[in-house]
Design a protein around this motif. Structure first.
Motif, PDB file in Angstrom:
ATOM      1  N   SER A   1     -60.694  62.311 101.035  1.00  0.00           N
ATOM      2  CA  SER A   1     -62.124  62.661 101.046  1.00  0.00           C
ATOM      3  C   SER A   1     -62.649  62.768 102.474  1.00  0.00           C
ATOM      4  O   SER A   1     -63.856  62.810 102.693  1.00  0.00           O
TER       5      SER A   1
ATOM      6  N   TYR B   1     -48.870  55.419  90.822  1.00  0.00           N
ATOM      7  CA  TYR B   1     -50.252  55.556  90.355  1.00  0.00           C
ATOM      8  C   TYR B   1     -50.987  56.592  91.221  1.00  0.00           C
ATOM      9  O   TYR B   1     -51.071  56.431  92.438  1.00  0.00           O
TER      10      TYR B   1
ATOM     11  N   PRO C   1     -64.692  66.809  98.301  1.00  0.00           N
ATOM     12  CA  PRO C   1     -65.727  65.917  97.772  1.00  0.00           C
ATOM     13  C   PRO C   1     -65.439  64.459  98.107  1.00  0.00           C
ATOM     14  O   PRO C   1     -64.278  64.061  98.240  1.00  0.00           O
TER      15      PRO C   1
HETATM   16  C1  LIG Z   1     -60.728  48.188  98.309  1.00  0.00           C
HETATM   17  C2  LIG Z   1     -60.165  49.026  97.194  1.00  0.00           C
HETATM   18  C3  LIG Z   1     -60.146  48.498  95.896  1.00  0.00           C
HETATM   19  C4  LIG Z   1     -59.617  49.258  94.848  1.00  0.00           C
HETATM   20  N1  LIG Z   1     -59.578  48.728  93.591  1.00  0.00           N
HETATM   21  C5  LIG Z   1     -59.073  49.463  92.569  1.00  0.00           C
HETATM   22  C6  LIG Z   1     -59.010  48.942  91.242  1.00  0.00           C
HETATM   23  O1  LIG Z   1     -59.409  47.802  90.984  1.00  0.00           O
HETATM   24  N2  LIG Z   1     -58.495  49.741  90.258  1.00  0.00           N
HETATM   25  C7  LIG Z   1     -58.044  50.995  90.512  1.00  0.00           C
HETATM   26  O2  LIG Z   1     -57.605  51.671  89.582  1.00  0.00           O
HETATM   27  N3  LIG Z   1     -58.081  51.514  91.750  1.00  0.00           N
HETATM   28  C8  LIG Z   1     -58.576  50.781  92.777  1.00  0.00           C
HETATM   29  N4  LIG Z   1     -58.591  51.305  94.039  1.00  0.00           N
HETATM   30  C9  LIG Z   1     -58.099  52.675  94.249  1.00  0.00           C
HETATM   31  C10 LIG Z   1     -59.207  53.661  93.909  1.00  0.00           C
HETATM   32  O3  LIG Z   1     -59.169  53.924  92.521  1.00  0.00           O
HETATM   33  C11 LIG Z   1     -58.973  54.989  94.645  1.00  0.00           C
HETATM   34  O4  LIG Z   1     -58.969  54.738  96.025  1.00  0.00           O
HETATM   35  C12 LIG Z   1     -60.043  56.003  94.277  1.00  0.00           C
HETATM   36  O5  LIG Z   1     -59.572  57.296  94.558  1.00  0.00           O
HETATM   37  C13 LIG Z   1     -61.320  55.738  95.031  1.00  0.00           C
HETATM   38  O6  LIG Z   1     -62.337  56.590  94.633  1.00  0.00           O
HETATM   39  P1  LIG Z   1     -63.534  56.855  95.650  1.00  0.00           P
HETATM   40  O7  LIG Z   1     -64.498  57.749  94.947  1.00  0.00           O
HETATM   41  O8  LIG Z   1     -64.027  55.570  96.193  1.00  0.00           O
HETATM   42  O9  LIG Z   1     -62.790  57.570  96.831  1.00  0.00           O
HETATM   43  P2  LIG Z   1     -62.922  58.997  97.538  1.00  0.00           P
HETATM   44  O10 LIG Z   1     -62.081  58.877  98.766  1.00  0.00           O
HETATM   45  O11 LIG Z   1     -64.332  59.386  97.701  1.00  0.00           O
HETATM   46  O12 LIG Z   1     -62.259  59.980  96.498  1.00  0.00           O
HETATM   47  C14 LIG Z   1     -60.925  59.849  96.067  1.00  0.00           C
HETATM   48  C15 LIG Z   1     -60.397  61.244  95.678  1.00  0.00           C
HETATM   49  O13 LIG Z   1     -61.192  61.789  94.625  1.00  0.00           O
HETATM   50  C16 LIG Z   1     -61.838  62.983  95.083  1.00  0.00           C
HETATM   51  N5  LIG Z   1     -63.206  62.950  94.566  1.00  0.00           N
HETATM   52  C17 LIG Z   1     -64.176  62.071  94.863  1.00  0.00           C
HETATM   53  N6  LIG Z   1     -65.288  62.381  94.199  1.00  0.00           N
HETATM   54  C18 LIG Z   1     -65.006  63.479  93.458  1.00  0.00           C
HETATM   55  C19 LIG Z   1     -65.757  64.276  92.563  1.00  0.00           C
HETATM   56  N7  LIG Z   1     -67.028  64.000  92.295  1.00  0.00           N
HETATM   57  N8  LIG Z   1     -65.165  65.331  91.977  1.00  0.00           N
HETATM   58  C20 LIG Z   1     -63.865  65.623  92.234  1.00  0.00           C
HETATM   59  N9  LIG Z   1     -63.102  64.912  93.087  1.00  0.00           N
HETATM   60  C21 LIG Z   1     -63.679  63.841  93.672  1.00  0.00           C
HETATM   61  C22 LIG Z   1     -61.797  62.946  96.586  1.00  0.00           C
HETATM   62  O14 LIG Z   1     -61.848  64.231  97.156  1.00  0.00           O
HETATM   63  C23 LIG Z   1     -60.450  62.260  96.815  1.00  0.00           C
HETATM   64  O15 LIG Z   1     -59.402  63.170  96.638  1.00  0.00           O
HETATM   65  C24 LIG Z   1     -59.103  50.565  95.103  1.00  0.00           C
HETATM   66  C25 LIG Z   1     -59.122  51.072  96.408  1.00  0.00           C
HETATM   67  C26 LIG Z   1     -59.636  50.319  97.440  1.00  0.00           C
HETATM   68  C27 LIG Z   1     -59.625  50.879  98.836  1.00  0.00           C
END
Ligand SMILES: Cc1cc2nc3c(=O)[nH]c(=O)nc-3n(C[C@H](O)[C@H](O)[C@H](O)COP(=O)(O)OP(=O)(O)OC[C@H]3O[C@@H](n4cnc5c(N)ncnc54)[C@H](O)[C@@H]3O)c2cc1C
Length: 403
Positions: A71, A361, A60
């Motif tokens: 992802s 984390y 996902p």
């Molecule tokens: C520019 C940037 C800023 C950030 N700022 C912060 C911050 O301020 N605070 C903080 O805590 N973290 C921060 N992060 C880290 C962020 O929390 C993680 O990267 C998080 O996993 C991103 O979620 P996403 O949905 O965007 O990523 P994705 O890559 O889409 O998903 C991350 C993980 O979750 C899984 N996943 C996604 N959607 C689902 C779903 N619906 N059900 C089950 N699994 C799912 C994916 O398969 C993958 O394993 C930041 C990262 C970046 C790159």
């Protein structure tokens, strides 16, 4: 074979390139066989059935910001971004798992509400929440996942279930801190939001010659400050910057070279820090760790090298370690080493790591850890493994370092 439903994008489709490309340049080269844009939980359920029957890897995607590229896959990416509704009824927020943080903050703002959550307008609420969720209101209200009250999940066997304290309680426990892509695909998140208030925003800077003093003082003040103060520290070649929300009076004693302190609605404050969540144009390496003791000294940082310090303590640490899957409830702060110069990241990470707690984390996954599962989940690991066996006995949802 079960049919894929939703919008199926394959190479050659004009929308494929945009849909397949994750946020981090590190993973732009990975080309999935298909991206399935999911509009309903049934689309997710059918895609998981297709993956089971075909043996094709499936993962996902929320905002696509995973540091470890989890992802992305050469198999099937489930793009949940069409499921991005944000609604509020009786003070409870229901958010589609494909919503990005800007959509979440904007949708809640219309009701005078917000969530303690991260920076980065395009970060996904699902990925952020399922791994914990640190942000400017976290020392006051806890992790994003601490505000989660229920979730709708499509399990690896394609069943669609609701979980909460009293329904599928083990799944609900595991989702809050260890849920990213491991137990099922979350399609809806239900939160207890917090009131949006006026807030003080501050940005204080010092030249490099003062960075060591600022770091020492920051370690003494930030993790023990009143809950209302969230003071982050960034050190790079230009010097030290302390920024965040709350009253930064203790840092003013250090005579900053510049100081910008203003009161504004929290929604505006959050937007004003959007650039913090901007991505580097090229690949960078980011490694991090938690600390319980203030022991850090500092070498000179060259250009393109950055250390980010996030305070813990406050409400983060008032929930017990066993209450949710998020194991890091005794930490004082988190340090992130970021650079395109991977050698520098490895070297400084190793230097500091002997003073670190050992915890990492889960939302900052690190492919170079010797014992990643212990680092991410600590004493909660054994229970998580049992829950994984129960909900995903065949390991349909897997990635390097998964349970
Ligand atoms: C520019 C940037 C800023 C950030 N700022 C912060 C911050 O301020 N605070 C903080 O805590 N973290 C921060 N992060 C880290 C962020 O929390 C993680 O990267 C998080 O996993 C991103 O979620 P996403 O949905 O965007 O990523 P994705 O890559 O889409 O998903 C991350 C993980 O979750 C899984 N996943 C996604 N959607 C689902 C779903 N619906 N059900 C089950 N699994 C799912 C994916 O398969 C993958 O394993 C930041 C990262 C970046 C790159």
């Amino acid at each position: 074979m079960t049919d894929l439903t939703g919008e199926v994008l394959e190479a050659g489709n004009p929308d494929y390139e945009r849909a397949r490309t994750p946020a981090l340049p590190n993973y732009h080269h990975i080309r999935p066989r298909a991206v399935v844009r999911c509009f309903t939980p049934d689309d997710v359920s059918n895609a998981l059935a297709y993956a089971r029957e075909s043996g094709i890897h499936v993962t996902p995607r929320g905002g696509g910001h995973c540091f470890a590229g989890r992802s992305s896959t050469t198999g099937i990416v489930l793009d949940l971004s069409p499921m991005n509704d944000v609604s509020v009824h009786d003070g409870t927020a229901t958010i589609g798992a494909g919503a990005k943080l800007a959509e979440v903050y904007g949708g809640l703002h219309r009701h005078g509400l917000t969530l303690p959550a991260g920076c980065g307008p395009t970060v996904g609420i699902a990925g952020l929440t399922l791994g914990g969720g640190l942000g400017l209101l976290g020392r006051r209200y806890g992790l994003t996942s601490d505000r989660l009250r229920a979730a709708q999940v499509v399990l690896p066997d394609s069943r669609i279930v609701d979980c909460a304290h009293d329904r599928e309680p083990d799944l609900f426990w595991a989702l809050r801190g260890a849920g990213g892509g491991q137990f099922g695909v979350v399609t809806k998140l239900v939160f207890d939001p917090v009131p949006e208030q006026l807030a003080t925003r501050f940005v204080l800077t010092w030249p490099s010659s003062r960075a060591a003093d600022v770091l020492q003082k920051w370690q003494e003040i930030a993790p023990d400050a009143p809950d209302e103060l969230s003071a982050n520290l960034k050190i790079d070649a230009r010097g030290a910057t302390v920024f965040g929300t709350g009253r930064p009076d203790d840092f003013l004693d250090l005579a900053p070279a510049t100081s910008d302190i203003r009161t504004m609605p929290y929604f505006e404050l959050k937007q004003s820090f959007d650039e913090l969540g901007e991505l580097d144009p090229g690949p960078v390496l980011s490694r991090s760790h938690f600390f319980r003791r203030a022991v850090l000294a500092l070498d000179d940082l060259g250009p393109g090298r950055e250390l980010n310090f996030t305070p813990m303590g406050g409400a983060y640490n008032r929930t017990s370690r066993a209450a949710t899957a998020f194991a890091h409830r005794s930490e004082r702060f988190l340090v992130e080493h970021v650079s395109a110069d991977a050698d520098w990241v490895h070297q400084t990470w190793a230097q500091l790591h002997e003073h670190a707690s050992g915890g990492v984390y889960p939302n900052f996954p690190d492919l170079h850890l010797a014992d990643p599962l212990t680092a991410y989940h600590g004493e909660n690991l054994a229970r998580l493994k049992e829950i994984k066996r129960h909900y995903d006995p065949t390991g349909l949802l897997h990635f390097p370092q998964s349970l």
